[in-house]
Design an enzyme around this catalytic site. Structure first.
Site, PDB file in Angstrom:
ATOM      1  N   SER A   1     -10.527  -2.721   8.292  1.00 41.21           N
ATOM      2  CA  SER A   1     -11.192  -3.797   9.013  1.00 41.21           C
ATOM      3  C   SER A   1     -12.120  -4.570   8.077  1.00 41.21           C
ATOM      4  O   SER A   1     -12.250  -5.800   8.178  1.00 41.21           O
ATOM      5  CB  SER A   1     -11.986  -3.235  10.195  1.00 41.21           C
ATOM      6  OG  SER A   1     -11.124  -2.648  11.148  1.00 41.21           O
TER       7      SER A   1
ATOM      8  N   SER B   1     -21.278 -14.050  24.505  1.00 36.72           N
ATOM      9  CA  SER B   1     -19.951 -14.578  24.811  1.00 36.72           C
ATOM     10  C   SER B   1     -19.708 -14.667  26.318  1.00 36.72           C
ATOM     11  O   SER B   1     -19.608 -13.650  27.003  1.00 36.72           O
ATOM     12  CB  SER B   1     -18.871 -13.706  24.168  1.00 36.72           C
ATOM     13  OG  SER B   1     -17.597 -14.283  24.356  1.00 36.72           O
TER      14      SER B   1
ATOM     15  N   VAL C   1     -11.488  -9.109  17.657  1.00 38.94           N
ATOM     16  CA  VAL C   1     -11.721  -8.333  18.879  1.00 38.94           C
ATOM     17  C   VAL C   1     -10.945  -7.022  18.811  1.00 38.94           C
ATOM     18  O   VAL C   1      -9.776  -6.999  18.414  1.00 38.94           O
ATOM     19  CB  VAL C   1     -11.282  -9.137  20.119  1.00 38.94           C
ATOM     20  CG1 VAL C   1     -11.498  -8.327  21.384  1.00 38.94           C
ATOM     21  CG2 VAL C   1     -12.045 -10.447  20.187  1.00 38.94           C
TER      22      VAL C   1
ATOM     23  N   ASP D   1      -2.454  -6.968  15.096  1.00 37.72           N
ATOM     24  CA  ASP D   1      -1.878  -5.612  15.123  1.00 37.72           C
ATOM     25  C   ASP D   1      -1.887  -5.023  16.524  1.00 37.72           C
ATOM     26  O   ASP D   1      -1.062  -4.180  16.854  1.00 37.72           O
ATOM     27  CB  ASP D   1      -2.656  -4.672  14.192  1.00 37.72           C
ATOM     28  CG  ASP D   1      -2.108  -4.668  12.774  1.00 37.72           C
ATOM     29  OD1 ASP D   1      -0.918  -4.963  12.606  1.00 37.72           O
ATOM     30  OD2 ASP D   1      -2.871  -4.378  11.842  1.00 37.72           O
TER      31      ASP D   1
ATOM     32  N   ARG E   1       0.834  -1.202   0.000  1.00 37.64           N
ATOM     33  CA  ARG E   1       0.000   0.000   0.000  1.00 37.64           C
ATOM     34  C   ARG E   1       0.871   1.256   0.000  1.00 37.64           C
ATOM     35  O   ARG E   1       2.079   1.193   0.217  1.00 37.64           O
ATOM     36  CB  ARG E   1      -0.918  -0.001   1.226  1.00 37.64           C
ATOM     37  CG  ARG E   1      -2.020  -1.042   1.202  1.00 37.64           C
ATOM     38  CD  ARG E   1      -2.766  -1.136   2.521  1.00 37.64           C
ATOM     39  NE  ARG E   1      -1.944  -1.728   3.574  1.00 37.64           N
ATOM     40  CZ  ARG E   1      -2.354  -1.919   4.828  1.00 37.64           C
ATOM     41  NH1 ARG E   1      -3.565  -1.520   5.187  1.00 37.64           N
ATOM     42  NH2 ARG E   1      -1.559  -2.479   5.713  1.00 37.64           N
TER      43      ARG E   1
ATOM     44  N   TYR F   1      -1.002   4.424  10.538  1.00 44.39           N
ATOM     45  CA  TYR F   1      -1.348   3.455  11.568  1.00 44.39           C
ATOM     46  C   TYR F   1      -0.145   3.266  12.487  1.00 44.39           C
ATOM     47  O   TYR F   1       0.997   3.194  12.020  1.00 44.39           O
ATOM     48  CB  TYR F   1      -1.718   2.100  10.951  1.00 44.39           C
ATOM     49  CG  TYR F   1      -3.061   2.073  10.255  1.00 44.39           C
ATOM     50  CD1 TYR F   1      -4.239   2.263  10.963  1.00 44.39           C
ATOM     51  CD2 TYR F   1      -3.143   1.852   8.885  1.00 44.39           C
ATOM     52  CE1 TYR F   1      -5.469   2.237  10.329  1.00 44.39           C
ATOM     53  CE2 TYR F   1      -4.369   1.821   8.231  1.00 44.39           C
ATOM     54  CZ  TYR F   1      -5.525   2.018   8.959  1.00 44.39           C
ATOM     55  OH  TYR F   1      -6.741   1.999   8.326  1.00 44.39           O
TER      56      TYR F   1
ATOM     57  N   HIS G   1      -0.578   1.446  16.161  1.00 40.48           N
ATOM     58  CA  HIS G   1      -0.777   0.255  16.990  1.00 40.48           C
ATOM     59  C   HIS G   1       0.311   0.161  18.064  1.00 40.48           C
ATOM     60  O   HIS G   1       1.092  -0.795  18.127  1.00 40.48           O
ATOM     61  CB  HIS G   1      -0.785  -1.016  16.130  1.00 40.48           C
ATOM     62  CG  HIS G   1      -1.851  -1.026  15.074  1.00 40.48           C
ATOM     63  ND1 HIS G   1      -3.190  -1.165  15.370  1.00 40.48           N
ATOM     64  CD2 HIS G   1      -1.777  -0.889  13.723  1.00 40.48           C
ATOM     65  CE1 HIS G   1      -3.904  -1.138  14.246  1.00 40.48           C
ATOM     66  NE2 HIS G   1      -3.063  -0.970  13.240  1.00 40.48           N
TER      67      HIS G   1
ATOM     68  N   GLU H   1      -5.860   4.555  13.639  1.00 40.19           N
ATOM     69  CA  GLU H   1      -6.758   3.593  14.277  1.00 40.19           C
ATOM     70  C   GLU H   1      -7.462   4.106  15.519  1.00 40.19           C
ATOM     71  O   GLU H   1      -8.419   3.479  15.992  1.00 40.19           O
ATOM     72  CB  GLU H   1      -6.016   2.288  14.606  1.00 40.19           C
ATOM     73  CG  GLU H   1      -5.047   2.354  15.771  1.00 40.19           C
ATOM     74  CD  GLU H   1      -3.656   2.799  15.369  1.00 40.19           C
ATOM     75  OE1 GLU H   1      -2.751   2.722  16.215  1.00 40.19           O
ATOM     76  OE2 GLU H   1      -3.470   3.226  14.208  1.00 40.19           O
TER      77      GLU H   1
ATOM     78  N   ALA I   1       0.301  -9.428  10.287  1.00 45.50           N
ATOM     79  CA  ALA I   1       0.018  -8.148  10.941  1.00 45.50           C
ATOM     80  C   ALA I   1      -0.396  -7.043   9.978  1.00 45.50           C
ATOM     81  O   ALA I   1      -0.762  -5.957  10.421  1.00 45.50           O
ATOM     82  CB  ALA I   1       1.236  -7.701  11.750  1.00 45.50           C
ATOM     83  N   ASN I   2      -0.308  -7.278   8.682  1.00 46.20           N
ATOM     84  CA  ASN I   2      -0.768  -6.258   7.716  1.00 46.20           C
ATOM     85  C   ASN I   2      -1.551  -6.948   6.605  1.00 46.20           C
ATOM     86  O   ASN I   2      -1.220  -6.858   5.427  1.00 46.20           O
ATOM     87  CB  ASN I   2       0.398  -5.444   7.151  1.00 46.20           C
ATOM     88  CG  ASN I   2       1.439  -6.296   6.430  1.00 46.20           C
ATOM     89  OD1 ASN I   2       1.676  -7.446   6.802  1.00 46.20           O
ATOM     90  ND2 ASN I   2       2.073  -5.737   5.412  1.00 46.20           N
ATOM     91  N   MET I   3      -2.605  -7.608   7.000  1.00 44.84           N
ATOM     92  CA  MET I   3      -3.401  -8.393   6.045  1.00 44.84           C
ATOM     93  C   MET I   3      -3.834  -7.594   4.809  1.00 44.84           C
ATOM     94  O   MET I   3      -3.697  -8.074   3.688  1.00 44.84           O
ATOM     95  CB  MET I   3      -4.619  -9.003   6.743  1.00 44.84           C
ATOM     96  CG  MET I   3      -4.274 -10.128   7.697  1.00 44.84           C
ATOM     97  SD  MET I   3      -5.731 -10.759   8.581  1.00 44.84           S
ATOM     98  CE  MET I   3      -6.660 -11.476   7.227  1.00 44.84           C
TER      99      MET I   3
ATOM    100  N   LYS J   1       1.662   1.934   7.250  1.00 44.69           N
ATOM    101  CA  LYS J   1       2.018   1.136   8.420  1.00 44.69           C
ATOM    102  C   LYS J   1       2.931   1.904   9.362  1.00 44.69           C
ATOM    103  O   LYS J   1       3.509   2.932   9.009  1.00 44.69           O
ATOM    104  CB  LYS J   1       2.692  -0.178   7.996  1.00 44.69           C
ATOM    105  CG  LYS J   1       1.735  -1.164   7.364  1.00 44.69           C
ATOM    106  CD  LYS J   1       0.532  -1.473   8.247  1.00 44.69           C
ATOM    107  CE  LYS J   1       0.877  -2.246   9.496  1.00 44.69           C
ATOM    108  NZ  LYS J   1      -0.294  -2.464  10.378  1.00 44.69           N
TER     109      LYS J   1
ATOM    110  N   ASP K   1     -20.382 -12.385  20.874  1.00 44.87           N
ATOM    111  CA  ASP K   1     -20.140 -11.001  21.261  1.00 44.87           C
ATOM    112  C   ASP K   1     -20.793 -10.788  22.627  1.00 44.87           C
ATOM    113  O   ASP K   1     -21.736 -11.505  22.998  1.00 44.87           O
ATOM    114  CB  ASP K   1     -20.714 -10.027  20.226  1.00 44.87           C
ATOM    115  CG  ASP K   1     -20.060  -8.657  20.290  1.00 44.87           C
ATOM    116  OD1 ASP K   1     -19.239  -8.340  19.416  1.00 44.87           O
ATOM    117  OD2 ASP K   1     -20.355  -7.896  21.242  1.00 44.87           O
TER     118      ASP K   1
ATOM    119  N   ALA L   1      -6.738  -9.530  15.147  1.00 44.65           N
ATOM    120  CA  ALA L   1      -6.365  -8.562  16.183  1.00 44.65           C
ATOM    121  C   ALA L   1      -4.862  -8.524  16.433  1.00 44.65           C
ATOM    122  O   ALA L   1      -4.413  -7.862  17.370  1.00 44.65           O
ATOM    123  CB  ALA L   1      -7.092  -8.894  17.484  1.00 44.65           C
TER     124      ALA L   1
END
Length: 372
Positions: free
Chosen positions: A134, A220, A239, A270, A15, A94, A96, A118, A299-301, A75, A198, A268
């Site tokens: 997401s 949940s 999550v 990240d 990206r 981003y 994180h 984020e 970590a960076n799908m 990133k 959830d 999740a």
């Protein structure tokens, strides 16, 4: 303002922070843009496209970091990039930070103004600059899980949707937010047997109304989670606790008791991951096995589909980037409390409460840091 767009250097990250059309918007607002050569190639954006939009193309990142007033990335800055950041320089990307003490330490020491996509909010509990990624990650999680379920890749050898006379795979989605909803849509579309957990009954109600009886919704609890994980062929960890490290909901003991060849996809990761056995992987080596269970923890799908995700990201980040350039970061953040929620580190101070709490820093309110 001079805007700098370096090439992403995270492993298999294709990206880019600004598309040529976004560059054109900055130029139209009277700003200058500098783009590293080849920065947009992975997303189908050539150097000539950027030149036509009005950008200057430069070799390597050094001049960009030395001269730009604001760095726009995708990133989190890698160690070499963090060493180039300057005191008072704006970084918009981003981050994180909660599960990444090394990055946080470097950004605090460097004195830059670090605004994280984020944690920008919308006033309704949403994260508008995270939402499109997401969506992409939620959809990709099912593709990745289906691939990992193939026997040749360590899985059980189950077709996600089954065939007439043979039952489909059992998919469990933990979390019904943006990631979870998009994972559910893809899994149901492929014919899987899907259950979502959830702790928010309103979320479960919304998902039930949208997907109908095809989707099983479960409140949940620890017992429900344990039972469903043991039955699952594919578990999607979706999550999010904004800005904070993700809770470890699936324990190592639960993983040990799963059937061999089951697959975990931790979206999740990240934020540290929601499976106790998770550790970050890359697109180069996306999976590993613990107790005969395949783990996919890239970590960076969204970096795997840059032609989609770059444009989706720019659609939401552009107005915020223009506000930073037009008004200056102080005024832009003071004018908009939801944008101000994105300020994570400001000239040596940690300005996001969840990050400060998770990593043991003193928290300084963003308003106070900006006033200083």
């Amino acid at each position: 303002m001079l805007i700098g767009v370096p090439k992403e250097i995270k492993v298999h990250e294709y990206r880019v922070g600004l598309t040529p059309s976004s560059v054109g918007e900055f130029i139209a607002h009277g700003h200058a843009v500098m783009v590293e050569t080849g920065a947009g190639a992975g997303a189908g954006c050539s150097d000539d496209d950027y030149r036509a939009a009005g950008a200057e193309i430069v070799d390597g990142p050094k001049r960009i970091f030395e001269t730009a007033d604001m760095i726009v990335k995708v990133k989190e800055p890698q160690p070499d990039e963090r060493r180039m950041l300057r005191q008072g320089q704006v970084l918009f990307t981003y981050l994180h930070l909660a599960p990444d003490p090394d990055q946080t330490r470097d950004l605090v020491a460097g004195g830059a103004v670090c605004i994280a996509y984020e944690t920008v909010s919308d006033g309704h509990g949403g994260t508008p600059l995270l939402a499109p990624m997401s969506q992409v990650a939620g959809r990709l999680s099912i593709q990745a899980g289906a691939y990992a379920l193939e026997r040749a890749h360590g899985g059980k050898g189950i077709l996600l949707g089954g065939v007439p006379g043979v039952p489909p795979a059992r998919v469990v989605v933990i979390g019904g937010g943006v990631v979870g909803e998009n994972a559910i849509e893809m899994a149901l579309g492929m014919g899987a047997d899907v259950t979502v957990l959830d702790r928010n009954v309103d979320v479960l109600g919304r998902l039930s109304r949208r997907f109908g009886s095809a989707l099983k919704t479960v409140y949940s609890t620890a017992a429900a989670l344990d039972s469903l994980v043991q039955q699952a062929d594919l578990v999607i960890g979706a999550v999010l606790v904004v800005g904070a490290e993700a809770p470890k909901l699936v324990t190592a003991d639960m993983v040990k008791r799963m059937s061999p060849g089951s697959v975990l996809v931790d979206v999740a990761i990240d934020q540290g991951g929601c499976f106790e056995t998770s550790r970050p992987t890359t697109h180069a080596e996306p999976t590993y096995v613990v107790d005969n269970v395949v783990h996919y923890c890239v970590a960076n799908m969204p970096g795997a589909v840059p032609n989609t995700s770059t444009y989706a990201l720019n659609n939401v980040t552009l107005p915020y980037g223009l506000a930073l350039a037009d008004k200056g970061y102080r005024q832009a953040l003071l004018d908009n409390p939801h944008f101000r929620a994105g300020l994570n580190v400001c000239q040596g101070k940690v300005t996001h409460q969840a990050v400060a709490e998770d990593l043991g820093y003193d928290f300084v309110a963003p308003e106070e840091a900006l006033a200083g």
